[in-house]
Write an enzyme that holds these catalytic residues in place. Structure first.
Site, PDB file in Angstrom:
ATOM      1  N   ASP A 190       0.825  -1.213   0.000  1.00  0.00           N
ATOM      2  CA  ASP A 190       0.000   0.000   0.000  1.00  0.00           C
ATOM      3  C   ASP A 190       0.862   1.267   0.000  1.00  0.00           C
ATOM      4  OD1 ASP A 190      -2.344   1.411  -0.059  1.00  0.00           O
ATOM      5  OD2 ASP A 190      -2.798   1.194   2.076  1.00  0.00           O
ATOM      6  N   ASN A 200     -10.832  -2.960  -5.357  1.00  0.00           N
ATOM      7  CA  ASN A 200     -10.062  -2.041  -6.202  1.00  0.00           C
ATOM      8  C   ASN A 200     -10.708  -1.799  -7.569  1.00  0.00           C
ATOM      9  OD1 ASN A 200      -6.890  -3.169  -4.844  1.00  0.00           O
ATOM     10  ND2 ASN A 200      -7.943  -1.241  -4.412  1.00  0.00           N
TER      11      ASN A 200
HETATM   12  C1  IPE Z   1      -5.485  -2.705  -0.063  1.00  0.00           C
HETATM   13  O1  IPE Z   1      -5.101  -1.402  -0.365  1.00  0.00           O
HETATM   14  C2  IPE Z   1      -5.430  -3.562  -1.263  1.00  0.00           C
HETATM   15  C3  IPE Z   1      -4.100  -3.760  -1.839  1.00  0.00           C
HETATM   16  C4  IPE Z   1      -2.987  -3.317  -1.368  1.00  0.00           C
HETATM   17  C5  IPE Z   1      -4.079  -4.535  -3.019  1.00  0.00           C
HETATM   18  P1  IPE Z   1      -6.183  -0.272  -0.694  1.00  0.00           P
HETATM   19  O2  IPE Z   1      -5.409   0.971  -0.855  1.00  0.00           O
HETATM   20  O3  IPE Z   1      -7.038  -0.703  -1.805  1.00  0.00           O
HETATM   21  O4  IPE Z   1      -7.055  -0.271   0.645  1.00  0.00           O
HETATM   22  P2  IPE Z   1      -8.015   0.819   1.244  1.00  0.00           P
HETATM   23  O5  IPE Z   1      -8.981   1.187   0.164  1.00  0.00           O
HETATM   24  O6  IPE Z   1      -7.168   1.970   1.653  1.00  0.00           O
HETATM   25  O7  IPE Z   1      -8.662   0.145   2.415  1.00  0.00           O
HETATM   26  C1  IPE Z   2      -1.404   0.110  -3.450  1.00  0.00           C
HETATM   27  O1  IPE Z   2      -1.206   1.463  -3.553  1.00  0.00           O
HETATM   28  C2  IPE Z   2      -1.649  -0.560  -4.772  1.00  0.00           C
HETATM   29  C3  IPE Z   2      -2.981  -1.121  -4.935  1.00  0.00           C
HETATM   30  C4  IPE Z   2      -3.992  -1.053  -4.121  1.00  0.00           C
HETATM   31  C5  IPE Z   2      -3.230  -1.806  -6.176  1.00  0.00           C
HETATM   32  P1  IPE Z   2      -2.430   2.469  -3.594  1.00  0.00           P
HETATM   33  O2  IPE Z   2      -2.778   2.702  -5.013  1.00  0.00           O
HETATM   34  O3  IPE Z   2      -3.531   2.010  -2.729  1.00  0.00           O
HETATM   35  O4  IPE Z   2      -1.751   3.762  -2.986  1.00  0.00           O
HETATM   36  P2  IPE Z   2      -2.418   4.833  -2.049  1.00  0.00           P
HETATM   37  O5  IPE Z   2      -3.010   4.111  -0.878  1.00  0.00           O
HETATM   38  O6  IPE Z   2      -3.459   5.535  -2.864  1.00  0.00           O
HETATM   39  O7  IPE Z   2      -1.296   5.722  -1.654  1.00  0.00           O
HETATM   40 MG    MG Z   3      -4.036   2.366  -0.794  1.00  0.00          MG
END
Ligand code: IPE
Ligand code: IPE
Ligand code: MG
Length: 239
Positions: free
Chosen positions: A21, A69
């Site tokens: 994340d 996602n």
């Molecule tokens: C969790 O991260 C899912 C992955 C890392 C694949 P998200 O960024 O999607 O989670 P939320 O939305 O902050 O809970």
């Molecule tokens: C994690 O990074 C990747 C996926 C969830 C696929 P994010 O895209 O959630 O990054 P933030 O949380 O917006 O910084």
């Molecule tokens: Mg995220």
């Protein structure tokens, strides 16, 4: 870093997971598009996968794309799907001739995942299923609650009318994996976001503030040292 000493520590975890994340925030802080954050995250992932294997950890789970996602803008989802397609190609190229099993947990029948990616993913799972040295479990289009419901439906189909928790394990994507010891979620978010609710009941959690693309080998070593200092009791009494 004295890796030999770390590797020989009997308290080293056997199965760890990364919730990758913070890619978006990493990009935003640099004034870049979110997609470049995902690109940097993928580059870091390749480095970390090799390092985890070098450390002698047997199983590595990676939370790459959740079922939730799909709620992101189409361009971002498309970009991520391209990354996963490349990731599967690279895993095949780098690992097919090694004792490495690639598992992809998640709904690979979902038509929102590009057809070629689903076919490639299933083939790679099949072609590496007998390997035992190291397991990479990439969770793509994965949801923990959905995994449990899938298990229940398969149990119903099997005709069983009463099962126990150990039997239930056999209906999950992780059925051949070791117990999940340690989960690292980068970027400082304090939630599980539907990641392995069943498997994580006795996992240790760690939430470093670093964003995934900046999470280094040194950060992983630090995390492992923290893990090894934890007193895992499993409901019993231990000094
Ligand atoms: C969790 O991260 C899912 C992955 C890392 C694949 P998200 O960024 O999607 O989670 P939320 O939305 O902050 O809970
Ligand atoms: C994690 O990074 C990747 C996926 C969830 C696929 P994010 O895209 O959630 O990054 P933030 O949380 O917006 O910084
Ligand atoms: Mg995220």
């Amino acid at each position: 870093m004295n890796l030999e000493k770390l590797k020989s520590n009997p308290k080293m975890p056997k199965h760890i997971a990364f919730i990758l994340d913070g890619n978006g925030r990493w990009a935003k802080r640099r004034g870049l598009l979110r997609s470049l954050g995902h690109k940097a995250g993928f580059d870091n992932l390749k480095k970390q996968v090799k390092f985890v294997q070098e450390l002698g950890i047997k199983n590595l789970s990676l939370y790459c794309f959740s079922q939730e996602n799909w709620n992101r803008p189409k361009e971002e989802v498309d970009y991520l799907m391209n990354i996963f397609s490349d990731m599967i190609d690279e895993f095949r190229k780098d690992y097919l001739d090694k004792d490495i099993r690639i598992l992809i947990s998640g709904d690979l029948d979902d038509e929102r995942v590009p057809y070629e990616t689903r076919v490639k993913a299933k083939k790679l799972i099949e072609d590496t299923k007998e390997k035992t040295g190291f397991v990479i479990n990439a969770c793509i289009n994965y949801g923990g609650r959905q995994e449990i419901v899938r298990a229940v439906n398969n149990i119903i189909k099997s005709g069983a009318n009463a099962i126990n928790a150990e039997d239930f394990d056999n209906y999950l994507y992780t059925k051949d994996l070791l117990p999940l010891d340690f989960i690292i979620r980068t970027s400082g978010q304090l939630r599980t976001s539907n990641f392995m609710p069943w498997q994580s009941t006795y996992s240790e959690w760690y939430f470093p503030k670093k964003l995934w693309p900046s999470f280094s080998k040194r950060d992983l070593v630090k995390s492992l040292k923290l893990f090894m200092r934890r007193n895992r009791r499993f409901g019993a009494i231990k000094e």
